[in-house]
Design a protein around this motif. Structure first.
Motif, short mmCIF file in Angstrom:
data_model
loop_
_atom_site.label_atom_id
_atom_site.label_comp_id
_atom_site.label_asym_id
_atom_site.label_seq_id
_atom_site.Cartn_x
_atom_site.Cartn_y
_atom_site.Cartn_z
N CYS A 36 0.81 -1.21 0.00
CA CYS A 36 0.00 0.00 0.00
C CYS A 36 0.84 1.26 0.00
CB CYS A 36 -0.89 0.04 1.25
SG CYS A 36 -2.27 -1.10 1.20
N LYS A 37 0.33 2.25 -0.67
CA LYS A 37 0.89 3.59 -0.54
C LYS A 37 0.18 4.26 0.61
CE LYS A 37 1.54 4.33 -5.45
NZ LYS A 37 0.75 4.82 -6.58
N LYS A 38 0.73 5.42 0.99
CA LYS A 38 0.06 6.17 2.05
C LYS A 38 -0.71 7.31 1.41
CE LYS A 38 4.38 6.23 4.23
NZ LYS A 38 5.39 6.88 5.03
N CYS A 39 -1.88 7.58 1.89
CA CYS A 39 -2.57 8.77 1.41
C CYS A 39 -1.80 9.97 1.96
CB CYS A 39 -4.04 8.71 1.82
SG CYS A 39 -4.60 9.98 2.92
N THR A 40 -1.80 11.06 1.23
CA THR A 40 -0.88 12.16 1.55
C THR A 40 -1.06 12.75 2.94
OG1 THR A 40 -2.37 13.45 0.20
CG2 THR A 40 -0.20 13.02 -0.73
N GLN A 41 -2.29 12.71 3.44
CA GLN A 41 -2.52 13.31 4.75
C GLN A 41 -2.11 12.38 5.89
OE1 GLN A 41 -4.72 13.15 2.27
NE2 GLN A 41 -6.30 14.73 2.42
N LEU A 42 -1.78 11.15 5.57
CA LEU A 42 -1.53 10.16 6.61
C LEU A 42 -0.22 10.47 7.33
CD1 LEU A 42 -3.12 7.51 7.26
CD2 LEU A 42 -1.21 6.31 6.19
N GLU A 43 -0.32 10.63 8.66
CA GLU A 43 0.90 10.96 9.41
C GLU A 43 1.40 9.76 10.19
OE1 GLU A 43 1.61 14.37 11.71
OE2 GLU A 43 0.26 15.58 10.49
N ARG A 62 -4.11 1.67 -1.08
CA ARG A 62 -3.67 2.91 -0.47
C ARG A 62 -4.32 3.04 0.91
NH1 ARG A 62 -5.33 7.11 -4.00
NH2 ARG A 62 -7.09 7.59 -2.66
N VAL A 63 -3.47 3.29 1.91
CA VAL A 63 -3.98 3.43 3.27
C VAL A 63 -4.58 4.81 3.43
CG1 VAL A 63 -3.34 3.50 5.70
CG2 VAL A 63 -2.37 1.74 4.22
N GLU A 64 -5.81 4.83 3.90
CA GLU A 64 -6.56 6.09 4.00
C GLU A 64 -6.54 6.67 5.41
OE1 GLU A 64 -8.44 7.66 1.28
OE2 GLU A 64 -6.83 6.45 0.45
N LYS A 65 -6.62 5.79 6.39
CA LYS A 65 -6.81 6.30 7.74
C LYS A 65 -6.25 5.33 8.77
CE LYS A 65 -10.41 8.17 10.62
NZ LYS A 65 -11.75 7.85 11.05
N ILE A 66 -5.67 5.89 9.82
CA ILE A 66 -5.22 5.07 10.94
C ILE A 66 -6.33 5.08 11.98
CG2 ILE A 66 -3.53 4.90 12.81
CD1 ILE A 66 -1.56 6.35 10.89
#
Ligand SMILES: Nc1nc2c(ncn2[C@@H]2O[C@H](COP(=O)(O)OP(=O)(O)OP(=O)(O)O)[C@@H](O)[C@H]2O)c(=O)[nH]1
Ligand SMILES: [Mg+2]
Ligand SMILES: [Zn+2]
Length: 303
Positions: A36-43, A62-66
């Motif tokens: 997975c890629k990280k969504c840009t806002q993912l910290e 793509r990972v959207e949210k933790i």
């Protein structure tokens, strides 16, 4: 970032099993591993994080949210910031071994983190096959001290596969992070506990597209008995940043137990009169070595 039209937008659940810098390996609910890629806002995602993700192209995502974390261990990084190491753990397994050396200051630091973060500690003494008479005495002494504080110590040899069944029982259904100096045997123990390690590593390698999944980052493995272990390379030092001179004593069970009897309720147990902790050291009811390590860590905090 706008998703391309061919992306399916269904949010799926998963867990981060490895962090590869820019990419993440996520395990879905069926046990498949997805690159997975990280969504840009993912910290700052961490191994062990539960996430929602979407499928992008075949096999990728793509990972959207933790999702909310039950616990998080971080280590200090540049400019006084911290970086997450592992999330949602409920147990830290501190591994000690006579080779390279037994570092009790490091052990105490890990135990302090456990006390503050309310994560269960477990001490594992590995390489018992290497014990000679002198090191046996050293081990017996420290076993006594830590057991009397209520810590559990399991003695194993990953090489001879002795003691591993007891360890397996204690890891069952927990998410455990293995920590300790480089060379104490974290990866060897992980190997010994996972009959299908090769398969799990291969799955990770295929998913990461790196050909070979080397443990340059923390990796979460599934135990056949249920539960997970996270192996990470080298020594992970978790910052004592949030711990103050005044609160450090709470990380030492024996100090915490006596501190209420000190004359001053802000006693630091150093030079104050009528200090129950110093009295405890005098009359041997608490370990002088542990107390000296308390002083050493206190100095570390002060500078
Ligand atoms: N004699 C003996 N050697 C062991 C035992 N367990 C591990 N070793 C050896 O110790 C060395 C280091 O083991 P690793 O498992 O790589 O140690 P590690 O903690 O993963 O080290 P890092 O990944 O560098 O942090 C290897 O050569 C192992 O074969 C044991 O029970 N007995
Ligand atoms: Mg290793
Ligand atoms: Zn005191």
């Amino acid at each position: 970032m706008n998703p391309s039209p061919q992306e399916k937008q269904t949010l799926l659940n998963g867990r981060i099993v490895a962090h590869l810098g820019r990419a993440l390996l996520v395990e879905d609910n069926e046990g498949n591993t997805i690159h997975c890629k990280k969504c840009t806002q993912l910290e700052h995602p961490a191994v062990g994080d539960y996430v929602t993700w979407i499928r992008t192209e075949q096999g990728a995502g793509r990972v959207e949210k933790i999702l909310e974390r039950k616990s998080l261990l971080s280590r200090p990084s540049k400019n006084g910031k911290t970086r997450p190491v592992a999330a949602n753990l409920n147990q830290i397994v501190v591994i000690l071994a006579v080779k390279p050396t037994i570092d009790l200051l490091l052990l105490d630091q890990y135990l302090i983190v456990c006390e503050f973060q309310k994560i269960a500690p477990l001490i594992v003494l590995n390489k018992t096959d290497l014990l000679d008479d002198a090191s046996k005495i050293e081990i017996d002494d420290l076993t006594l001290i830590y057991q009397s504080l209520g810590y559990e110590i399991i003695k194993v040899s990953a090489k001879n596969k002795s003691g591993l069944n007891i360890l397996r029982k204690r890891l069952q259904n927990e998410t455990s992070l293995l920590v300790g100096q480089s060379g104490v045997g974290k990866s060897t123990i992980t190997n010994a506990l996972l009959p299908d390690l090769e398969l799990q590593t291969k799955t990770l390698s295929t998913a990461s597209g790196l050909g070979k999944h080397t443990t340059t980052s923390s990796t979460l493995y599934k135990l056949p008995e249920g539960g997970d272990i996270i192996d990470s390379p080298g020594v992970n030092i978790f910052g004592l940043a949030h711990i103050t001179e005044q609160s450090l004593g709470q990380g030492f069970r024996e100090i915490e137990q006596l501190a209420w009897q000190c004359k001053y309720n802000n006693c630091l147990h150093i030079k104050e009169p009528k200090c129950a902790v110093k009295d405890g050291v005098e009359n041997n009811s608490i370990s002088k070595q542990r107390y000296l390590r308390y002083l050493k860590l206190r100095d570390k905090l002060a500078y």
